[in-house]
Scaffold this motif. Structure first.
Motif, PDB file in Angstrom:
ATOM      1  N   PRO A 101       4.731 -17.159  19.043  1.00  0.00           N
ATOM      2  CA  PRO A 101       5.725 -17.970  19.761  1.00  0.00           C
ATOM      3  C   PRO A 101       5.909 -19.335  19.117  1.00  0.00           C
ATOM      4  O   PRO A 101       4.955 -19.942  18.612  1.00  0.00           O
ATOM      5  CB  PRO A 101       5.118 -18.101  21.162  1.00  0.00           C
ATOM      6  CG  PRO A 101       3.656 -17.876  20.976  1.00  0.00           C
ATOM      7  CD  PRO A 101       3.526 -16.907  19.836  1.00  0.00           C
ATOM      8  N   ASN A 102       7.142 -19.797  19.123  1.00  0.00           N
ATOM      9  CA  ASN A 102       7.474 -21.113  18.591  1.00  0.00           C
ATOM     10  C   ASN A 102       7.958 -21.994  19.744  1.00  0.00           C
ATOM     11  O   ASN A 102       9.109 -21.894  20.169  1.00  0.00           O
ATOM     12  CB  ASN A 102       8.561 -20.997  17.527  1.00  0.00           C
ATOM     13  CG  ASN A 102       8.939 -22.338  16.926  1.00  0.00           C
ATOM     14  OD1 ASN A 102       8.436 -23.379  17.335  1.00  0.00           O
ATOM     15  ND2 ASN A 102       9.834 -22.317  15.955  1.00  0.00           N
ATOM     16  N   PRO A 103       7.088 -22.854  20.270  1.00  0.00           N
ATOM     17  CA  PRO A 103       7.475 -23.672  21.427  1.00  0.00           C
ATOM     18  C   PRO A 103       8.568 -24.677  21.114  1.00  0.00           C
ATOM     19  O   PRO A 103       9.142 -25.271  22.044  1.00  0.00           O
ATOM     20  CB  PRO A 103       6.163 -24.372  21.809  1.00  0.00           C
ATOM     21  CG  PRO A 103       5.335 -24.351  20.565  1.00  0.00           C
ATOM     22  CD  PRO A 103       5.704 -23.105  19.850  1.00  0.00           C
ATOM     23  N   GLN A 130      10.933 -17.408  22.579  1.00  0.00           N
ATOM     24  CA  GLN A 130      10.371 -18.388  21.649  1.00  0.00           C
ATOM     25  C   GLN A 130      10.195 -17.809  20.239  1.00  0.00           C
ATOM     26  O   GLN A 130       9.166 -17.974  19.594  1.00  0.00           O
ATOM     27  CB  GLN A 130       9.039 -18.928  22.194  1.00  0.00           C
ATOM     28  CG  GLN A 130       9.204 -19.723  23.472  1.00  0.00           C
ATOM     29  CD  GLN A 130       7.935 -20.428  23.912  1.00  0.00           C
ATOM     30  OE1 GLN A 130       6.835 -20.113  23.441  1.00  0.00           O
ATOM     31  NE2 GLN A 130       8.064 -21.396  24.814  1.00  0.00           N
ATOM     32  N   ARG A 131      11.245 -17.153  19.782  1.00  0.00           N
ATOM     33  CA  ARG A 131      11.249 -16.602  18.426  1.00  0.00           C
ATOM     34  C   ARG A 131      12.675 -16.282  18.012  1.00  0.00           C
ATOM     35  O   ARG A 131      13.590 -16.257  18.848  1.00  0.00           O
ATOM     36  CB  ARG A 131      10.386 -15.347  18.337  1.00  0.00           C
ATOM     37  CG  ARG A 131      10.767 -14.252  19.310  1.00  0.00           C
ATOM     38  CD  ARG A 131       9.909 -13.021  19.100  1.00  0.00           C
ATOM     39  NE  ARG A 131       9.674 -12.288  20.323  1.00  0.00           N
ATOM     40  CZ  ARG A 131       9.656 -10.958  20.391  1.00  0.00           C
ATOM     41  NH1 ARG A 131       9.859 -10.232  19.304  1.00  0.00           N
ATOM     42  NH2 ARG A 131       9.411 -10.343  21.526  1.00  0.00           N
ATOM     43  N   GLY A 132      12.822 -16.009  16.722  1.00  0.00           N
ATOM     44  CA  GLY A 132      14.109 -15.596  16.204  1.00  0.00           C
ATOM     45  C   GLY A 132      14.313 -14.105  16.366  1.00  0.00           C
ATOM     46  O   GLY A 132      13.394 -13.308  16.146  1.00  0.00           O
ATOM     47  N   ILE A 133      15.513 -13.715  16.765  1.00  0.00           N
ATOM     48  CA  ILE A 133      15.883 -12.309  16.956  1.00  0.00           C
ATOM     49  C   ILE A 133      17.065 -12.005  16.042  1.00  0.00           C
ATOM     50  O   ILE A 133      18.040 -12.774  16.005  1.00  0.00           O
ATOM     51  CB  ILE A 133      16.290 -12.019  18.418  1.00  0.00           C
ATOM     52  CG1 ILE A 133      15.199 -12.463  19.392  1.00  0.00           C
ATOM     53  CG2 ILE A 133      16.633 -10.542  18.586  1.00  0.00           C
ATOM     54  CD1 ILE A 133      13.904 -11.716  19.275  1.00  0.00           C
ATOM     55  N   THR A 134      16.991 -10.901  15.308  1.00  0.00           N
ATOM     56  CA  THR A 134      18.130 -10.465  14.501  1.00  0.00           C
ATOM     57  C   THR A 134      18.953  -9.465  15.289  1.00  0.00           C
ATOM     58  O   THR A 134      18.433  -8.462  15.788  1.00  0.00           O
ATOM     59  CB  THR A 134      17.670  -9.841  13.177  1.00  0.00           C
ATOM     60  OG1 THR A 134      16.923 -10.813  12.433  1.00  0.00           O
ATOM     61  CG2 THR A 134      18.861  -9.391  12.349  1.00  0.00           C
TER      62      THR A 134
END
Length: 394
Positions: A101-103, A130-134
């Motif tokens: 996770p990227n807060p 809290q992350r990138g989704i393609t």
């Protein structure tokens, strides 16, 4: 008796018997092997080493065919796998790497696109997860006017490129006035909102991402007509129909190919195998099975919400056709897994058929006499499903 407004097709029962018979001369039984002492190996290894000693692909196909008449107990292979403690890894590959996770992601926004003609990859930062989704987007052809949006949900692996794009969606929809929107990265998640973060799958808030975030971010750039459909295969089929029951004002059409639509009994077994096949913890999703939250995700229990939508469901039986054995590279365990899973989803599709019939809800439900749980079966169903629900989205 079927409602006169509904379409049910049970295709080629005689053909299924003929196919099963043909397999007895088109496939070569495996050579018998000596078995290790009982208790010295796992159930999976015993199955992989021993299936060829006692069963041939053709005999399994015949057994599955005669066990899949409507009203039969069915799904016996999945039930046995569950009862004897076979690992869910029997039915899927290695778990994905756990997302970190990227807060610092505090809002959901598009941060980049890769464009190749009508095919695009959108990288979206999700504040919920809290992350990138393609997300894959395949635009409707130019000149066709405003087009509906069709959200497609992949199976347990949820690869990039998606199974849909790997198996010809660009060709299948080349002349169709519809925008395809395909999230990726939802391995083993049931495309659901989970109660708790999972050590393997991370934070899963897929339903909110698909039903709230994507329409707001993607559709304004696609020139849509305001109509939406949602569909999927395997894990994605159950999720698509469930989301349609939970968001009936959002979708005008829904389809499911080789899915399970209940969270009780067989549906609970398949849900467990799906989630645990990726190493995740089932109770992190909706708590203990049998609770109100599980019932809230039971599409059959809540099927009344589907009334008025265009609906297409289909399944095979787990009966193989000549060539399937080669497609599985003569791997007996994978072959049987493909049979068992499709046999189970066939039972699920019959259950959905009966439930919709009971409620008098118009739907097209197709029961194919053959077909294993793989993309060789799913792929031809996608344009059929679209053709069936297309009118509701125009």
């Amino acid at each position: 008796m079927s409602s006169p407004t509904r379409t049910r097709r049970v295709l080629g029962a005689i053909g299924a018997a003929a196919t099963a018979a043909a397999l007895t001369v088109s496939l070569t039984p495996a050579t018998a092997q000596a078995q290790p002492a009982p208790g010295s190996i796992s159930p999976e290894q015993l199955a992989n080493d021993g299936l060829g000693a006692v069963l041939s692909p053709e005999s399994l196909s015949q057994l599955l065919y005669f066990g899949n008449f409507p009203g039969s107990s069915g799904s016996s292979m999945m039930g046995l796998a569950n009862a004897f403690g076979f690992s869910p890894n029997l039915f899927a590959g290695d778990p994905p790497p756990a997302p970190r996770p990227n807060p610092d992601i505090t809002e959901t926004t598009v941060i980049g696109k890769e464009v190749d003609g009508r095919y695009e990859r959108w990288l979206i930062d999700s504040h919920r997860m809290q992350r990138g989704i393609t997300v894959e987007v395949y635009r409707a052809p130019e000149g066709g006017g405003p087009a509906p949006s069709l959200y497609l949900l992949d199976g347990v692996g949820s690869e990039l490129p998606s199974g849909f794009m790997q198996w010809g969606a660009a060709e299948q929809f080349a002349d169709q006035n519809v925008n395809l929107i395909i999230p990726t990265g939802g391995q083993g998640s049931m495309w659901a909102d989970w109660n708790e973060p999972d050590p393997v799958l991370g934070i899963s808030k897929w339903e909110a991402f698909i039903t709230e975030d994507l329409p707001a971010l993607v559709e304004p750039e696609l020139g849509t007509n305001g109509k939406r459909g949602i569909g999927g295969i395997s894990m994605g089929a159950g999720a698509a129909v469930t989301m349609a029951t939970r968001n009936p004002d959002l979708y005008q059409g829904v389809f499911g190919v080789s899915g399970c639509y209940s969270t009780d009994a067989l549906g609970q077994i398949l849900t467990r195998f799906t989630v645990e096949s990726r190493g995740a913890t089932l109770t992190n999703m909706w708590g203990e099975p049998g609770t109100e939250q599980w019932a809230a995700h039971d599409a059959l229990m809540n099927a009344e919400q589907l009334r008025g939508m265009g609906i297409y469901l289909s399944s095979g039986t787990g009966v193989a056709t000549p060539g399937d054995w080669d497609d599985y590279n003569h791997d007996a365990l994978d072959f049987v897994a493909g049979m068992a899973l499709e046999q189970a989803t066939d039972r699920c599709t019959w259950d959905a058929d009966r439930r919709l019939d009971e409620l008098g809800i118009d739907a097209e439900v197709v029961h194919h006499p053959v077909g294993l749980h793989n993309w060789s079966y799913y792929s031809p169903e996608i344009p059929r499903a679209w053709t069936s629900i297309r009118g509701a989205l125009q």
